[in-house]
Motif scaffolding. Structure first.
Motif, PDB file in Angstrom:
ATOM      1  N   GLY A 124       0.818  -1.212   0.000  1.00 20.74           N
ATOM      2  CA  GLY A 124       0.000   0.000   0.000  1.00 20.74           C
ATOM      3  C   GLY A 124       0.847   1.256   0.000  1.00 20.74           C
ATOM      4  N   ARG A 156      -4.622   0.315  -1.757  1.00 18.61           N
ATOM      5  CA  ARG A 156      -4.991  -0.914  -1.074  1.00 18.61           C
ATOM      6  C   ARG A 156      -4.013  -2.025  -1.446  1.00 18.61           C
ATOM      7  NH1 ARG A 156      -9.170   2.065  -2.425  1.00 18.61           N
ATOM      8  NH2 ARG A 156     -10.928   2.289  -0.978  1.00 18.61           N
ATOM      9  N   ASP A 157      -3.610  -2.768  -0.453  1.00 14.88           N
ATOM     10  CA  ASP A 157      -2.820  -3.978  -0.666  1.00 14.88           C
ATOM     11  C   ASP A 157      -3.719  -5.129  -0.239  1.00 14.88           C
ATOM     12  OD1 ASP A 157      -1.256  -6.237  -0.384  1.00 14.88           O
ATOM     13  OD2 ASP A 157       0.018  -5.402   1.191  1.00 14.88           O
ATOM     14  N   ALA A 158      -4.253  -5.853  -1.221  1.00 17.65           N
ATOM     15  CA  ALA A 158      -5.164  -6.967  -0.952  1.00 17.65           C
ATOM     16  C   ALA A 158      -4.389  -8.272  -1.012  1.00 17.65           C
ATOM     17  CB  ALA A 158      -6.315  -6.963  -1.954  1.00 17.65           C
ATOM     18  N   ALA A 187      -3.894  -7.506   4.707  1.00 20.33           N
ATOM     19  CA  ALA A 187      -4.474  -6.405   3.945  1.00 20.33           C
ATOM     20  C   ALA A 187      -3.958  -5.079   4.493  1.00 20.33           C
ATOM     21  CB  ALA A 187      -6.001  -6.435   4.027  1.00 20.33           C
ATOM     22  N   CYS A 188      -3.947  -4.065   3.644  1.00 16.35           N
ATOM     23  CA  CYS A 188      -3.358  -2.786   4.035  1.00 16.35           C
ATOM     24  C   CYS A 188      -4.062  -1.648   3.309  1.00 16.35           C
ATOM     25  CB  CYS A 188      -1.873  -2.798   3.698  1.00 16.35           C
ATOM     26  SG  CYS A 188      -1.057  -1.207   3.804  1.00 16.35           S
ATOM     27  N   LEU A 189      -4.205  -0.516   4.003  1.00 21.93           N
ATOM     28  CA  LEU A 189      -4.699   0.725   3.419  1.00 21.93           C
ATOM     29  C   LEU A 189      -3.640   1.795   3.653  1.00 21.93           C
ATOM     30  CD1 LEU A 189      -8.351   0.600   4.791  1.00 21.93           C
ATOM     31  CD2 LEU A 189      -7.698   0.336   2.389  1.00 21.93           C
ATOM     32  N   SER A 207       0.259   3.863   6.604  1.00 20.83           N
ATOM     33  CA  SER A 207      -0.655   2.752   6.350  1.00 20.83           C
ATOM     34  C   SER A 207      -1.142   2.117   7.636  1.00 20.83           C
ATOM     35  CB  SER A 207       0.042   1.681   5.502  1.00 20.83           C
ATOM     36  OG  SER A 207       1.069   1.041   6.245  1.00 20.83           O
ATOM     37  N   SER A 247      -2.415  -1.846   8.678  1.00 21.28           N
ATOM     38  CA  SER A 247      -2.452  -3.223   8.195  1.00 21.28           C
ATOM     39  C   SER A 247      -3.218  -4.106   9.168  1.00 21.28           C
ATOM     40  CB  SER A 247      -1.024  -3.776   8.035  1.00 21.28           C
ATOM     41  OG  SER A 247      -0.271  -2.980   7.145  1.00 21.28           O
ATOM     42  N   TRP A 283     -13.495  -5.377   8.751  1.00 16.22           N
ATOM     43  CA  TRP A 283     -12.568  -4.320   8.308  1.00 16.22           C
ATOM     44  C   TRP A 283     -13.397  -3.136   7.863  1.00 16.22           C
ATOM     45  CZ3 TRP A 283      -7.697  -3.046   8.699  1.00 16.22           C
ATOM     46  CH2 TRP A 283      -7.020  -2.316   7.721  1.00 16.22           C
ATOM     47  N   GLU A 296     -13.401  -0.276   6.275  1.00 16.11           N
ATOM     48  CA  GLU A 296     -12.448   0.391   5.399  1.00 16.11           C
ATOM     49  C   GLU A 296     -12.645   1.906   5.363  1.00 16.11           C
ATOM     50  OE1 GLU A 296     -11.784   0.303   0.694  1.00 16.11           O
ATOM     51  OE2 GLU A 296     -11.178  -1.550   1.712  1.00 16.11           O
ATOM     52  N   VAL A 324      -9.801   4.610   6.455  1.00 17.11           N
ATOM     53  CA  VAL A 324      -9.281   5.601   5.511  1.00 17.11           C
ATOM     54  C   VAL A 324      -9.465   7.009   6.070  1.00 17.11           C
ATOM     55  CG1 VAL A 324      -9.629   6.666   3.246  1.00 17.11           C
ATOM     56  CG2 VAL A 324      -9.576   4.172   3.468  1.00 17.11           C
TER      57      VAL A 324
END
Length: 251
Positions: free
Chosen positions: A141, A192-194, A202-204, A220, A222, A231, A233, A237
């Motif tokens: 992310g 986003r890291d899916a 997962a990561c934002l 970020s 995680s 989650w 989201e 964020v």
């Protein structure tokens, strides 16, 4: 003036006020005009300028103008802006980590790699990253944010090094797909890291804008997938963006 019981030095305060006013001046004002602007006696202003020039913090320029001197320029070159961002971000991210009860990180981009500079929060000691560690940018992310906000020339140069190794089945390896992903990141202001760098993670991430408006860091949150809780989201964020604004304001 007294702050926290310690008196300030009036002469130094006046010198700093004059230095700041001259460096901010874009209209070519005379010393007398700047002195009036900051409510300083003209004679005092001239003495301040003479001292600042003699000490190398100011330099006399053509047409009577003043600019930064060699000593000030040397100091400016020694400042690591990314470390300033880290210092400003640390207390904010510690509070964020306590609120989200997850791992919170800050990273910067060096030689197309993400350097992790802050890692904090619940489970941080068990997390696979370490402060000072460098990882590939295309699959995280933080990395996606930093790539997305590069200049087009730098971003295209990076994409030209693809295709990229797959770390999981979700990793984006095709340069064209990554180009589209980075465009989405820049448009939305969030990456986003899916499960792209590690399965089950997962990561934002959102950008941190430096004083000149450029993005030189990203932060970020995680969490493990699936997590014990849903989650949220949008909420995460929003908390990331609030933290980013606070960091940027402190810069």
């Amino acid at each position: 003036m007294v702050r926290n019981g310690t008196p300030s030095i009036a002469a130094l305060s006046r010198s700093l006020a004059m230095l700041e006013a001259i460096l901010k001046d874009r209209d070519g004002r005379s010393v007398a005009a700047i002195a009036e602007l900051i409510d300083m006696p003209v004679a005092t202003a001239h003495r301040q300028v003479t001292t600042l020039v003699a000490e190398g913090f100011l330099a006399r320029m053509p047409r009577g103008r003043l600019g930064p001197g060699r000593r000030l320029l040397s100091l400016m070159q020694s400042v690591d802006e990314k470390q300033l961002i880290v210092a400003a971000a640390a207390p904010v991210l510690h509070r964020l980590a306590a609120s989200v009860r997850s791992v919170v990180q800050l990273g910067t981009l060096e030689n197309d790699m993400v350097t992790y500079r802050i890692k904090t929060g619940r489970g941080a000691s068990d997390f696979f990253t370490k402060v000072g560690m460098q990882l590939e940018a295309y699959c995280s992310g933080i990395g996606k944010v930093l790539l997305a906000y590069q200049t087009e020339q730098d971003r295209e140069a990076y994409l030209a090094t693809g295709p990229f190794p797959a770390l999981t089945s979700n990793t984006i390896t095709d340069p064209e797909l990554l180009r589209k992903e980075l465009a989405r990141v820049r448009a939305a202001g969030v990456a986003r890291d899916a499960e792209e760098i590690v399965e089950g993670l997962a990561c934002l991430a959102v950008p941190i804008h430096s004083m000149d408006g450029h993005v030189r860091a990203a932060i970020s949150v995680s969490r493990a997938v699936p997590g014990r809780k849903e989650w949220q989201e949008d909420a995460i964020v929003e908390m990331l963006r609030t933290a980013a604004v606070e960091i940027e304001a402190s810069l």
